[in-house]
Scaffold this motif. Structure first.
Motif, PDB file in Angstrom:
ATOM      1  N   ARG A  19      -0.331  -7.904  -3.861  1.00 48.94           N
ATOM      2  CA  ARG A  19      -0.909  -6.833  -4.692  1.00 48.94           C
ATOM      3  C   ARG A  19      -1.839  -7.410  -5.743  1.00 48.94           C
ATOM      4  O   ARG A  19      -2.899  -6.853  -6.022  1.00 48.94           O
ATOM      5  N   GLY A  20      -1.452  -8.531  -6.335  1.00 50.79           N
ATOM      6  CA  GLY A  20      -2.303  -9.176  -7.337  1.00 50.79           C
ATOM      7  C   GLY A  20      -3.589  -9.705  -6.735  1.00 50.79           C
ATOM      8  O   GLY A  20      -4.676  -9.530  -7.305  1.00 50.79           O
ATOM      9  N   LEU A  21      -3.495 -10.351  -5.581  1.00 52.75           N
ATOM     10  CA  LEU A  21      -4.700 -10.849  -4.914  1.00 52.75           C
ATOM     11  C   LEU A  21      -5.614  -9.700  -4.498  1.00 52.75           C
ATOM     12  O   LEU A  21      -6.843  -9.819  -4.560  1.00 52.75           O
ATOM     13  N   VAL A  69      -8.969   2.095  -0.727  1.00 56.05           N
ATOM     14  CA  VAL A  69      -8.134   1.319   0.188  1.00 56.05           C
ATOM     15  C   VAL A  69      -7.038   0.604  -0.589  1.00 56.05           C
ATOM     16  O   VAL A  69      -5.873   0.595  -0.168  1.00 56.05           O
ATOM     17  N   TYR A  70      -7.385   0.030  -1.733  1.00 59.22           N
ATOM     18  CA  TYR A  70      -6.387  -0.678  -2.534  1.00 59.22           C
ATOM     19  C   TYR A  70      -5.299   0.282  -3.026  1.00 59.22           C
ATOM     20  O   TYR A  70      -4.118  -0.004  -2.901  1.00 59.22           O
ATOM     21  N   LEU A  71      -5.718   1.414  -3.565  1.00 65.68           N
ATOM     22  CA  LEU A  71      -4.727   2.380  -4.059  1.00 65.68           C
ATOM     23  C   LEU A  71      -3.872   2.943  -2.922  1.00 65.68           C
ATOM     24  O   LEU A  71      -2.671   3.148  -3.083  1.00 65.68           O
ATOM     25  N   GLY A  72      -4.476   3.196  -1.783  1.00 63.91           N
ATOM     26  CA  GLY A  72      -3.720   3.675  -0.634  1.00 63.91           C
ATOM     27  C   GLY A  72      -2.690   2.654  -0.176  1.00 63.91           C
ATOM     28  O   GLY A  72      -1.535   3.005   0.103  1.00 63.91           O
ATOM     29  N   GLY A  73      -3.083   1.395  -0.109  1.00 62.80           N
ATOM     30  CA  GLY A  73      -2.139   0.343   0.264  1.00 62.80           C
ATOM     31  C   GLY A  73      -1.025   0.207  -0.756  1.00 62.80           C
ATOM     32  O   GLY A  73       0.142  -0.016  -0.403  1.00 62.80           O
ATOM     33  N   LEU A  74      -1.375   0.360  -2.021  1.00 64.13           N
ATOM     34  CA  LEU A  74      -0.385   0.269  -3.094  1.00 64.13           C
ATOM     35  C   LEU A  74       0.647   1.392  -2.987  1.00 64.13           C
ATOM     36  O   LEU A  74       1.847   1.158  -3.094  1.00 64.13           O
ATOM     37  N   VAL A  75       0.176   2.602  -2.743  1.00 62.49           N
ATOM     38  CA  VAL A  75       1.075   3.756  -2.609  1.00 62.49           C
ATOM     39  C   VAL A  75       1.981   3.593  -1.387  1.00 62.49           C
ATOM     40  O   VAL A  75       3.192   3.803  -1.467  1.00 62.49           O
ATOM     41  N   LEU A  76       1.383   3.219  -0.263  1.00 64.04           N
ATOM     42  CA  LEU A  76       2.175   3.068   0.957  1.00 64.04           C
ATOM     43  C   LEU A  76       3.171   1.915   0.848  1.00 64.04           C
ATOM     44  O   LEU A  76       4.289   2.004   1.355  1.00 64.04           O
ATOM     45  N   ALA A  77       2.788   0.832   0.164  1.00 60.84           N
ATOM     46  CA  ALA A  77       3.720  -0.280  -0.046  1.00 60.84           C
ATOM     47  C   ALA A  77       4.871   0.149  -0.954  1.00 60.84           C
ATOM     48  O   ALA A  77       6.025  -0.235  -0.728  1.00 60.84           O
ATOM     49  N   LEU A  97      -6.347  -7.031   1.528  1.00 58.60           N
ATOM     50  CA  LEU A  97      -6.886  -8.349   1.853  1.00 58.60           C
ATOM     51  C   LEU A  97      -7.494  -8.370   3.249  1.00 58.60           C
ATOM     52  O   LEU A  97      -8.548  -8.979   3.470  1.00 58.60           O
ATOM     53  N   GLY A  98      -6.863  -7.686   4.178  1.00 58.97           N
ATOM     54  CA  GLY A  98      -7.444  -7.555   5.508  1.00 58.97           C
ATOM     55  C   GLY A  98      -8.752  -6.782   5.480  1.00 58.97           C
ATOM     56  O   GLY A  98      -9.707  -7.112   6.189  1.00 58.97           O
ATOM     57  N   TYR A  99      -8.803  -5.775   4.642  1.00 59.68           N
ATOM     58  CA  TYR A  99     -10.022  -4.985   4.483  1.00 59.68           C
ATOM     59  C   TYR A  99     -11.144  -5.847   3.892  1.00 59.68           C
ATOM     60  O   TYR A  99     -12.299  -5.769   4.328  1.00 59.68           O
ATOM     61  N   MET A 100     -10.789  -6.676   2.907  1.00 58.06           N
ATOM     62  CA  MET A 100     -11.794  -7.576   2.318  1.00 58.06           C
ATOM     63  C   MET A 100     -12.291  -8.591   3.350  1.00 58.06           C
ATOM     64  O   MET A 100     -13.462  -8.959   3.349  1.00 58.06           O
ATOM     65  N   LEU A 101     -11.418  -9.032   4.231  1.00 57.72           N
ATOM     66  CA  LEU A 101     -11.819  -9.941   5.298  1.00 57.72           C
ATOM     67  C   LEU A 101     -12.816  -9.250   6.230  1.00 57.72           C
ATOM     68  O   LEU A 101     -13.819  -9.849   6.624  1.00 57.72           O
TER      69      LEU A 101
END
Length: 117
Positions: A19-21, A69-77, A97-101
């Protein structure tokens, strides 16, 4: 078994590290936002190939959508962690991170297509 996975300190540490990365690119977002908007708002007078235009627009729209994408991943996590699913929490935390890749791949393709033109 779910209760045991929820109390896994390694999984929690990994989740918080991911989450921090994933949050680090948000620090540059105030600079990315106007650059992406300006790039989307201009047209190339040299009439570039359609593939180059598509890759450029995909990168710009993708970089604009990163906070969602970050907020969605945060909520789902968080939901997965609430259900005691340590693995799901780690996977959803790694989504940004996968999205950034994927955005990095698009950026490299944009550069390669532009040089080849």
């Amino acid at each position: 078994m779910k209760h045991q996975a929820a109390n896994n300190p390694t999984g929690r540490t990994l989740t918080w590290a991911l989450r921090g990365l994933g949050a680090l690119p948000l620090l540059a977002y105030p600079l990315v936002l106007p650059a992406s908007l300006m790039t989307l708002g201009t047209s190339d007078p040299n009439s570039p190939p359609a593939l180059l235009t598509t890759v450029k627009q995909a990168f710009c729209w993708g970089s604009l959508a990163y906070p969602l994408v970050y907020l969605g991943g945060l909520v789902l996590a968080g939901r997965a962690a609430g259900r005691g699913e340590a693995r799901g929490s780690v996977v959803w935390s790694a989504l940004p991170l996968g999205y950034m890749l994927a955005l990095a791949v698009l950026f490299q393709a944009w550069g390669a297509l532009d040089r080849a033109r």
